[in-house]
Design a protein around this motif. Sequence first.
Motif, PDB file in Angstrom:
ATOM      1  N   THR A   1      52.262 -45.743  43.671  1.00  0.00           N
ATOM      2  CA  THR A   1      53.186 -45.711  42.524  1.00  0.00           C
ATOM      3  C   THR A   1      52.604 -46.426  41.308  1.00  0.00           C
ATOM      4  N   THR A   2      51.951 -47.539  41.511  1.00  0.00           N
ATOM      5  CA  THR A   2      51.357 -48.300  40.403  1.00  0.00           C
ATOM      6  C   THR A   2      50.264 -47.506  39.714  1.00  0.00           C
ATOM      7  N   THR A   3      49.418 -46.853  40.506  1.00  0.00           N
ATOM      8  CA  THR A   3      48.327 -46.050  39.935  1.00  0.00           C
ATOM      9  C   THR A   3      48.876 -44.885  39.124  1.00  0.00           C
TER      10      THR A   3
ATOM     11  N   LYS B   1      51.750 -44.724  37.702  1.00  0.00           N
ATOM     12  CA  LYS B   1      52.365 -45.272  36.493  1.00  0.00           C
ATOM     13  C   LYS B   1      51.302 -45.584  35.443  1.00  0.00           C
ATOM     14  N   ASP B   2      50.186 -46.179  35.877  1.00  0.00           N
ATOM     15  CA  ASP B   2      49.099 -46.509  34.952  1.00  0.00           C
ATOM     16  C   ASP B   2      48.516 -45.242  34.322  1.00  0.00           C
TER      17      ASP B   2
ATOM     18  N   SER C   1      50.048 -42.407  33.929  1.00  0.00           N
ATOM     19  CA  SER C   1      51.052 -41.830  33.032  1.00  0.00           C
ATOM     20  C   SER C   1      51.054 -42.531  31.678  1.00  0.00           C
ATOM     21  N   ILE C   2      50.985 -43.874  31.715  1.00  0.00           N
ATOM     22  CA  ILE C   2      50.972 -44.647  30.462  1.00  0.00           C
ATOM     23  C   ILE C   2      49.696 -44.350  29.673  1.00  0.00           C
TER      24      ILE C   2
END
Length: 229
Positions: A32-34, A36-37, A39-40
Amino acid sequence: MKISISRISIYIILFLYVIVLIFLVSESELNTTTVKDISIFTSSIFTLIIALLLFDRFDYRKKIFDKKLQVVLELIEFLKKTRLGISQKTEVIRFVGGLLIDRKAISNFKKSELDFNSKIIFDINEVSSYFQQIEMYRINPFMPKSIAESLKFIGEQAFYGKPEIEEKYINNYTKISINNKHGILKIEGCSRPENEMSFNDFLDLYLNALKEIESWINQHSNFKSELNL
């Protein structure tokens, strides 16, 4: 076909985006963190691309430069039409003549035997219209600042408001008229510039203005302008 700088920048950004994206996917766990990164990062990249596309679309920089160039070229034509009427009176000289604003003409004129240390005066009625026109060029929002600064000496506020002339001018002065047939050897109704100025300094300031114009054009061109200044 000519490719704009903005388009080249977009290609470079997309290439770097792909490289970074590959690195993130290959070197990170797909959690999930990857995601999200990524996507940003993706959102930031495409926001930047949209900004570049809009900048390229409206082409503000070129439009502003075109406006600047237009007003500078108009100023050149205006200055080149300037004819100084010169009346000089000293203890040994009585001279009435004219001079065009041209670097070669001014350089040759300065080799004459006139007193170039003589202080200049104006008849405000003869020069005010010209000064006002110069002032309108000087305050034009598209006039490059360096050129505007070089025009201050003949701006609307360049002359001293009172017509009284100090005693030292009575028998030693150079009267300047502008775009009249010739100057007249009289001091009545004349004013000195706000900043007292010699005839030599006055001519040098014109030369400096021409130099600033040519320098600005050459600075923004791929070749020397070779203008007839």
